[in-house]
Design a protein around this motif. Structure first.
Motif, mmCIF file in Angstrom:
data_model
loop_
_atom_site.group_PDB
_atom_site.id
_atom_site.type_symbol
_atom_site.label_atom_id
_atom_site.label_comp_id
_atom_site.label_asym_id
_atom_site.label_seq_id
_atom_site.Cartn_x
_atom_site.Cartn_y
_atom_site.Cartn_z
ATOM 1 N N ALA B 115 0.836 -1.213 0.000
ATOM 2 C CA ALA B 115 0.000 0.000 0.000
ATOM 3 C C ALA B 115 0.868 1.259 0.000
ATOM 4 C CB ALA B 115 -0.927 -0.014 1.205
ATOM 5 N N VAL B 116 1.930 1.250 0.789
ATOM 6 C CA VAL B 116 2.817 2.421 0.843
ATOM 7 C C VAL B 116 3.479 2.641 -0.519
ATOM 8 C CG1 VAL B 116 4.923 3.351 1.888
ATOM 9 C CG2 VAL B 116 3.214 2.245 3.332
ATOM 10 N N LEU B 117 3.921 1.544 -1.120
ATOM 11 C CA LEU B 117 4.565 1.619 -2.437
ATOM 12 C C LEU B 117 3.605 2.206 -3.484
ATOM 13 C CD1 LEU B 117 6.963 0.568 -4.343
ATOM 14 C CD2 LEU B 117 5.477 -1.387 -4.732
ATOM 15 N N TRP B 118 2.379 1.683 -3.487
ATOM 16 C CA TRP B 118 1.403 2.140 -4.475
ATOM 17 C C TRP B 118 0.904 3.548 -4.206
ATOM 18 C CZ3 TRP B 118 0.020 0.599 -9.205
ATOM 19 C CH2 TRP B 118 0.501 -0.638 -9.625
ATOM 20 N N ARG B 119 0.994 3.959 -2.973
ATOM 21 C CA ARG B 119 0.615 5.335 -2.637
ATOM 22 C C ARG B 119 1.534 6.320 -3.367
ATOM 23 N NH1 ARG B 119 -0.762 7.694 3.365
ATOM 24 N NH2 ARG B 119 -1.406 9.681 2.560
ATOM 25 N N VAL B 120 2.790 5.925 -3.461
ATOM 26 C CA VAL B 120 3.754 6.766 -4.185
ATOM 27 C C VAL B 120 3.465 6.689 -5.684
ATOM 28 C CG1 VAL B 120 6.206 7.118 -4.681
ATOM 29 C CG2 VAL B 120 5.490 6.428 -2.382
ATOM 30 N N LEU B 121 3.267 5.451 -6.171
ATOM 31 C CA LEU B 121 3.037 5.277 -7.612
ATOM 32 C C LEU B 121 1.751 5.963 -8.079
ATOM 33 C CD1 LEU B 121 4.026 1.500 -7.971
ATOM 34 C CD2 LEU B 121 5.371 3.478 -8.646
ATOM 35 N N LEU B 122 0.746 5.989 -7.191
ATOM 36 C CA LEU B 122 -0.553 6.560 -7.569
ATOM 37 C C LEU B 122 -0.693 8.037 -7.191
ATOM 38 C CD1 LEU B 122 -2.895 3.564 -6.630
ATOM 39 C CD2 LEU B 122 -2.347 4.357 -8.922
ATOM 40 N N HIS B 123 0.409 8.695 -6.961
ATOM 41 C CA HIS B 123 0.360 10.142 -6.721
ATOM 42 C C HIS B 123 -0.316 10.783 -7.935
ATOM 43 C CE1 HIS B 123 1.823 14.286 -6.350
ATOM 44 N NE2 HIS B 123 1.952 14.037 -5.055
ATOM 45 N N PRO B 124 -1.141 11.812 -7.717
ATOM 46 C CA PRO B 124 -1.882 12.368 -8.866
ATOM 47 C C PRO B 124 -0.999 12.801 -10.034
ATOM 48 C CG PRO B 124 -2.084 13.767 -6.904
ATOM 49 C CD PRO B 124 -1.513 12.475 -6.465
#
Lengths: 431, 285
Positions: B115-124
């Motif tokens: 989740a932390v990793l994807w939070r970065v990848l899914l930054h707007p």
């Protein structure tokens, strides 16, 4: 000597021996504090000094991470193993007061004549958040409010001077923020000029309340115990947030939180740092200016950001000698306010702080003291977490583009439902 | 007789552990669901009130709807795509084992790390926006901050992490099919699709039920993704609020432990029904 007399003598001696033994036992005060790394070493030194001066009292000190603090506190109280002395923020104390966890301040145990003597130490301020039905239930260990900070370098880059150009009103803020914002070809901000702190839930307790106070209104009427969001002032504030994120595209919850970006030199101004933020800005090598919170044009109050406090409170379920020892230590601890400010940035309006070299060396400190004098406490409610969530839900809907006129009445009704239910529950549950 | 007592003595620690740390909390949770309990005062018996109140609870209804959407998105595509992946990796080709290992990697880190990793990848304005929006000149997509997109972002990240795991289960099922069956089908003139449909799939029935059961149970219990991935847990505007997250909120943030326990009981009932339904379907088939 008859046997009965002898037996009574033996029994009396035994009781006296046990009583003597019991009185010789040191009282242990279990103390919980939320984690604030710079404060821990100071806390330990104060405890060592207190225990040396009071060999009959032991302080069992525990530091709990901020994220887990409230949950651990409540579960510890549930299990009957709650601390005797603990700190927490003004927004959460109503829950404990309502559950009769809080003991009223014991002035005698603190070595004070009365409430007046305690208030005098704090120049009279900081106690509104811990007064219930006319009585005080804690002592402030930190009093704080937020103000606005500008990154001087980014302002200069845009040809602006924060000292001269900082807007006096919320209405003027978007114009200045736009001049400071850098956008890509699609108009997406790649560097924001100003933004609110959307990441900290509590920010949307303080900021809208501050704005509403300026307009002579409030989110919640604490005395009448009802939501007052559905008013022209309430709609004006939420419309402001909608325009900020939608029509004006100046920021929003989708971006990195404002404190992080400000400290990284990627945000020209923001309004969610207290006086404790100055060392962080110095460490980040940011040339800063501290600025007053804007007001609404035509507002009736010139208050800055709402204030909040951390209080030292005593568990009313602890045995009486432990409570007395806890209050004694609370007095000793808070008398070290000067060290707590110098080493951990925790401000309280006491002479030990305001007369200290550390206070005089902090250029933002006098500004914050002046702001605190005009600040108000945000309302206190029993179901704070639920009410805040309802407001955040409303905020999110407004930011998503739903009509303010449709969202605010629903939010108001939801907050009222929560408050009424929680008050009814409290009346049923507390015996 | 003596032998029997020894047997009981040996299982007693495990039974005791299970009773203390599984059975008792479950029964206590069931008891709490019939009470009003704020953690600070003793629980008060309220009968079935908590369950009746749930149907009037806007937040519960929204969390239930979100959970069902998530279960659908985290079960059906996972079932199909993990089977397809297994069929690909069941074939012999160059560097198959290396690719299989690489494909399996997302299963290894805990879901919170993912989740932390994807939070970065899914930054707007982040990598995924550049990869997808770049074609149409879009430079900002609110993957996690838009109420319409956020639930699907949760499903996409979940499926990315779980498909390789279920692929391994399908591969085990495929490996258990005797090769003679496929050979006989081939001799009879069946092509790969026909052979899969008439030979492999019937043989994979138990595996299919296992994948469906495990993926739906896991999806009903989803928590960490919705807690860590959005900007605020369950947000924005509760669009990713799921039942397990609501249990945490009600119990430890709102101090409504009775309501939290009632939601847990409802969740238990739903998972039980789905699992029994899948087992019934397996037996019938």
């Amino acid at each position: 000597m008859p046997i009965a007399k002898l037996a009574r003598l033996v029994a009396a001696t035994g009781v006296a021996l046990w009583a003597g033994l019991a009185s010789a036992q040191p009282v242990t005060v279990k103390m919980w504090m939320h984690e604030h790394p710079p404060r821990i070493a100071i806390d330990k030194a104060i405890i060592a000094e207190f225990e040396k001066a009071n060999p009959d009292i032991k302080i069992q000190y525990d530091v709990i991470s901020v994220a887990d603090y409230s949950t651990k506190l409540i579960t510890a109280f549930a299990a009957g193993s709650g601390p005797d002395l603990f700190n927490n923020t003004s927004t959460l104390v109503t829950q404990y007061f309502n559950a009769r966890i809080l003991a009223p301040v014991d002035y005698a145990a603190m070595g004070l004549v009365d409430e007046g003597a305690l208030l005098a130490k704090y120049q009279g301020s900081g106690f509104d958040g811990i007064r219930f039905q006319g009585k005080l239930y804690g002592v402030p260990s930190e009093l704080s409010n937020w103000a606005c900070f500008a990154n001087n370098a980014l302002w200069q880059e845009a040809g602006l001077d924060p000292k001269k150009d900082w807007p006096k009103t919320w209405e003027a803020l978007p114009g200045i923020a736009e001049k400071l914002t850098r956008r890509d070809a699609n108009g997406v901000p790649v560097r924001r000029g100003f933004d609110f702190n959307w990441a900290i839930p509590g920010a949307f307790w303080y900021v809208p309340n501050t704005m509403l106070h300026q307009l002579g209104a409030n989110m919640i009427d604490e005395a009448a115990y009802k939501a007052t969001l559905d008013t022209p002032a309430g709609r004006q504030v939420f419309q402001y947030f909608q325009d900020w994120t939608g029509k004006l595209r100046l920021g929003g919850p989708q971006y990195t939180d404002s404190r992080t970006d400000f400290l990284a030199g990627k945000l020209a101004a923001e309004c969610s740092f207290g006086v404790w933020g100055v060392p962080q800005m110095e460490a980040a090598k940011i040339s800063w200016s501290v600025l007053p919170v804007p007001k609404f044009a035509g507002g009736v109050s010139d208050n800055g950001m709402d204030e909040y406090a951390f209080y030292m409170m005593v568990n009313a379920r602890s045995p009486s000698p432990v409570q007395k020892a806890a209050w004694k230590f609370a007095r000793f601890y808070t008398d070290h306010a000067g060290e707590l400010f110098a080493g951990a940035g925790l401000f309280v309006p006491r002479a030990e702080v305001t007369d200290s070299a550390a206070f005089k060396a902090n250029p933002a400190a006098p500004f914050f003291v002046a702001e605190l004098k005009r600040a108000k406490f945000s309302p206190r409610v029993v179901g704070y977490a639920q009410v805040l969530d309802a407001i955040l839900r409303g905020r999110d809907k407004v930011v998503q583009g739903e009509k303010v006129d449709a969202v605010v009445p629903v939010m108001n009704e939801e907050v009222n439902t929560i408050m009424n239910r929680e008050r009814a529950r409290a009346a049923t549950l507390v015996k | 007789m003596r032998y029997k007592w020894w047997g009981l003595a040996f299982v007693l620690p495990a039974v005791g552990f299970f009773a203390a740390f599984n059975l008792f909390p479950m029964l206590f949770g069931l008891y709490l669901s019939f009470t009003d309990y704020d953690l600070l005062n003793p629980p008060i018996w309220v009968g079935l009130d908590n369950f009746f109140n749930l149907w009037d609870d806007r937040l519960f209804r929204q969390a239930l709807g979100n959970t069902l959407v998530f279960v659908a998105g985290a079960t059906l595509p996972v079932w199909v795509l993990s089977l397809l992946a297994a069929l690909v990796f069941d074939q012999a080709f160059r560097a198959r084992d290396w690719l299989k290992a690489a494909f399996f990697l997302p299963v290894l880190p805990p879901i919170a790390v993912i989740a932390v990793l994807w939070r970065v990848l899914l930054h707007p304005n982040g990598v995924i926006t550049s990869l997808t929006g770049g074609w149409w000149g879009i430079t900002e997509i609110r993957w996690l901050a838009d109420t319409a997109l956020a639930p699907f972002s949760m499903i996409a990240v979940h499926d990315w992490a779980m498909i390789p795991f279920f692929m391994m289960i399908w591969l085990a099922g495929l490996a258990a099919i005797p090769p003679e069956f496929r050979e006989a089908a081939a001799i009879d003139g069946a092509g790969p699709v026909r052979s899969f449909w008439h030979v492999d799939l019937p043989q994979l029935r138990s595996t299919a039920v296992l994948v469906a059961a495990l993926s739906s149970i896991g999806a009903f219990q989803t928590f960490a993704l919705q807690y860590v991935l959005p900007n605020d847990a369950g947000g924005p505007a509760n669009s990713t609020m799921v039942l397990a997250l609501l249990v945490l909120k009600y119990g430890f943030q709102y101090f409504r432990m009775g309501d939290a326990a009632a939601i847990s009981v409802v969740m238990f009932g739903m998972i039980l029904c789905v699992t029994l339904g899948q087992l019934w379907f397996n037996r019938r088939a």
